[in-house]
Write a protein that holds these residues in place. Structure first.
Motif, mmCIF file in Angstrom:
data_model
loop_
_atom_site.group_PDB
_atom_site.id
_atom_site.type_symbol
_atom_site.label_atom_id
_atom_site.label_comp_id
_atom_site.label_asym_id
_atom_site.label_seq_id
_atom_site.Cartn_x
_atom_site.Cartn_y
_atom_site.Cartn_z
ATOM 1 N N SER A 212 0.793 -1.232 0.010
ATOM 2 C CA SER A 212 0.049 0.043 0.204
ATOM 3 C C SER A 212 0.927 1.240 0.164
ATOM 4 N N PHE A 213 0.242 2.468 -0.319
ATOM 5 C CA PHE A 213 0.890 3.725 -0.392
ATOM 6 C C PHE A 213 1.479 3.917 1.174
ATOM 7 N N GLU A 214 0.630 3.759 2.210
ATOM 8 C CA GLU A 214 1.013 3.781 3.373
ATOM 9 C C GLU A 214 2.207 2.970 3.934
ATOM 10 N N LYS A 241 -3.900 1.290 -7.484
ATOM 11 C CA LYS A 241 -4.546 2.291 -6.519
ATOM 12 C C LYS A 241 -3.143 2.743 -5.585
ATOM 13 N N THR A 242 -2.095 2.140 -5.540
ATOM 14 C CA THR A 242 -1.054 2.740 -4.738
ATOM 15 C C THR A 242 -0.338 3.886 -5.591
ATOM 16 N N ALA A 243 -0.091 3.644 -6.922
ATOM 17 C CA ALA A 243 0.213 4.563 -7.646
ATOM 18 C C ALA A 243 -0.894 5.858 -7.699
ATOM 19 N N SER A 244 -2.116 5.666 -7.844
ATOM 20 C CA SER A 244 -2.924 6.822 -7.833
ATOM 21 C C SER A 244 -2.755 7.568 -6.405
ATOM 22 N N GLU A 245 -2.374 7.002 -5.551
ATOM 23 C CA GLU A 245 -2.131 7.561 -4.188
ATOM 24 C C GLU A 245 -0.822 8.347 -4.109
ATOM 25 N N ILE A 246 0.134 7.430 -4.751
ATOM 26 C CA ILE A 246 1.409 8.295 -4.745
ATOM 27 C C ILE A 246 1.397 9.672 -5.473
ATOM 28 N N ILE A 247 0.559 9.666 -6.556
ATOM 29 C CA ILE A 247 0.466 10.672 -7.650
ATOM 30 C C ILE A 247 -0.365 11.855 -6.866
ATOM 31 N N GLU A 248 -1.673 11.509 -6.220
ATOM 32 C CA GLU A 248 -2.237 12.302 -5.389
ATOM 33 C C GLU A 248 -1.343 12.938 -4.266
ATOM 34 N N ASN A 250 1.527 14.084 -4.348
ATOM 35 C CA ASN A 250 2.243 15.011 -5.214
ATOM 36 C C ASN A 250 3.718 14.717 -4.940
ATOM 37 N N SER A 251 3.960 13.474 -4.695
ATOM 38 C CA SER A 251 5.422 12.973 -4.462
ATOM 39 C C SER A 251 5.964 12.526 -5.946
ATOM 40 N N PRO A 252 7.432 12.726 -6.064
ATOM 41 C CA PRO A 252 8.000 12.601 -7.191
ATOM 42 C C PRO A 252 7.927 10.782 -7.601
ATOM 43 N N LEU A 253 7.415 10.336 -8.941
ATOM 44 C CA LEU A 253 7.265 9.196 -9.081
ATOM 45 C C LEU A 253 7.654 8.897 -10.632
ATOM 46 N N PHE A 254 8.295 7.841 -10.859
ATOM 47 C CA PHE A 254 8.945 7.391 -12.016
ATOM 48 C C PHE A 254 8.385 5.984 -12.313
ATOM 49 N N GLY A 255 7.909 5.730 -13.324
ATOM 50 C CA GLY A 255 7.799 4.311 -13.919
ATOM 51 C C GLY A 255 8.259 3.928 -15.073
ATOM 52 N N ILE A 256 8.661 2.775 -14.990
ATOM 53 C CA ILE A 256 9.244 1.934 -16.255
ATOM 54 C C ILE A 256 8.234 0.581 -16.775
ATOM 55 N N CYS A 257 8.073 0.791 -18.093
ATOM 56 C CA CYS A 257 7.614 -0.713 -18.719
ATOM 57 C C CYS A 257 5.772 -0.961 -17.929
ATOM 58 N N LEU A 258 6.109 -1.800 -17.005
ATOM 59 C CA LEU A 258 4.936 -2.418 -16.638
ATOM 60 C C LEU A 258 4.207 -1.301 -15.522
ATOM 61 N N GLY A 259 5.312 -0.449 -14.883
ATOM 62 C CA GLY A 259 5.157 0.608 -14.289
ATOM 63 C C GLY A 259 4.488 1.742 -14.928
#
Length: 372
Positions: A212-214, A241-248, A250-259
């Motif tokens: 989870s994001f937490e 869901k975790t990706a959505s909460e990371i985005i919300e 406002n934290s830096p996020l980088f994803g590759i391929c499946l990410g």
């Protein structure tokens, strides 16, 4: 005299098409989605890439095994492909740095290996008719039994495989005294991704695919990363869901391929299974921000919906694949988040895309300035 015992073997595709070859070693039977990789080198990296889980690999290079195996080239702790099909399998290797031959390496996994296959004809067929399930076997006398086994193999569409390759417990990578801390979601992460991040003064905590994001936020990271991996992205509800909460957050996020696909799904952009996918080390990409071309390494059978990405007011398409105009990169206009469909950590000769790791660190630096 050859030490590789060879037995008659068959390749049966889901549409009923049959190809013939020779099995090396003990033989056996293996199933999976058949695909091909156009790389002229890097076979060990391919065979150990978790993103190839569940796939029977056809190599287009005529010679496989000729430069042996070394621990430094492994992208995970074991061979991940479901089976191997090649033209010529080399018993001997000439690379001074090699620690063993390829056959001994693959035998540890009891991998079914087929050689003496007309791989040019097979690849042309897959290219024209699309990736599909297949069975490879030395049980050449009972085709009806092979057909029944093949019918039971699940389609890659809708198949969740990240859970099979993700870590079971969190672990750390890099120097704990590094300047930046990164929480990485492991959907099938490659070793060289961790090396590239760690070499940029980061300390990484790697979390299981369903974290989870937490849980990830408890590490108090400066940035988040979502890795590559196998299978269809749409069943990964926890990761989305975790990706959505990371985005919300406002934290830096980088994803590759499946990410990259998971981030798109978190933004309401759907994904689809491609006719063949992109698997090789010379795929041309255009960076729409700089106008420059990049030669990239790729391995994916799914892509994000381009029209939906264009229609999303919060998404900017940053990279396009020049062969088929598919989306190869996006960034969010109002959040510190970006992703690419290809593998910047893979350096098969060109290192055109390694700047993306620096871009991620710059994103973290800018974020820390704004929160200071």
């Amino acid at each position: 005299m050859s030490y590789l015992n060879k037995k008659d073997a068959v390749i049966l595709l889901a549409d009923g098409t049959i190809f013939h070859g020779k099995a090396i070693g003990d033989g056996g039977t293996a199933t999976g989605e058949i695909c091909f990789n156009t790389g002229m080198s890097g076979y060990q990296e391919v065979f150990t890439d978790p993103s190839y889980t569940g796939q029977i690999m056809v190599t287009t290079n005529a010679h496989i095994g000729n430069y042996g195996i070394t621990d430094d080239d492994a992208e995970s702790n074991s061979v991940k492909i479901a089976g191997l099909i090649c033209k010529n399998f080399s018993e001997e290797f000439s690379r001074p740095a090699a620690q063993s031959d390829l056959f001994a390496y693959l035998k540890k996994k009891n991998l079914v290996i087929l050689s003496d296959v007309d791989t040019r004809a097979l690849v042309r067929y897959i290219r024209d008719h699309g990736a599909q399930n297949a069975i490879i076997s030395t049980d050449v006398e009972d085709m009806q039994s092979l057909k029944r086994k093949l019918e039971d193999v699940p389609s890659m569409k809708g198949l969740e495989l990240a859970s099979k390759v993700s870590c079971k417990e969190p672990y750390f990578y890099g120097d704990e005294n590094a300047k930046y801390r990164i929480a990485a979601l492991d959907l099938g992460i490659k070793s060289n991704i961790l090396r590239n991040l760690a070499s940029r003064n980061t300390y990484i905590k790697v979390f299981p695919y369903n974290s989870s994001f937490e849980e990830m936020a408890s590490f108090n990271p400066d940035g988040y990363f979502i890795s590559n991996g196998p299978g269809d992205p749409e069943p990964l509800e926890a990761a989305i869901k975790t990706a959505s909460e990371i985005i919300e957050s406002n934290s830096p996020l980088f994803g590759i391929c499946l990410g990259h696909q998971v981030i798109a799904l978190a933004m309401g952009v759907s994904t689809y299974k491609m006719h063949n996918g992109h698997r090789g080390i010379n795929h041309p990409i255009k960076n729409l921000i700089t106008g420059k071309g990049e030669i990239t390494s790729q391995n994916h059978g799914f892509a994000i919906n381009k029209s939906q990405a264009i229609a999303n007011d919060n998404i900017e398409i940053t990279h396009l694949h020049l062969n088929d105009d598919t989306v190869a990169g996006i960034r969010l206009k109002d959040k510190p988040c970006f992703s690419v469909q290809y593998h910047p950590e893979a350096g098969p000769g060109p290192n055109d895309a390694t700047y993306l790791f620096d871009q991620f660190i710059d994103l973290i630096k800018n974020s820390k300035k704004h929160t200071a």
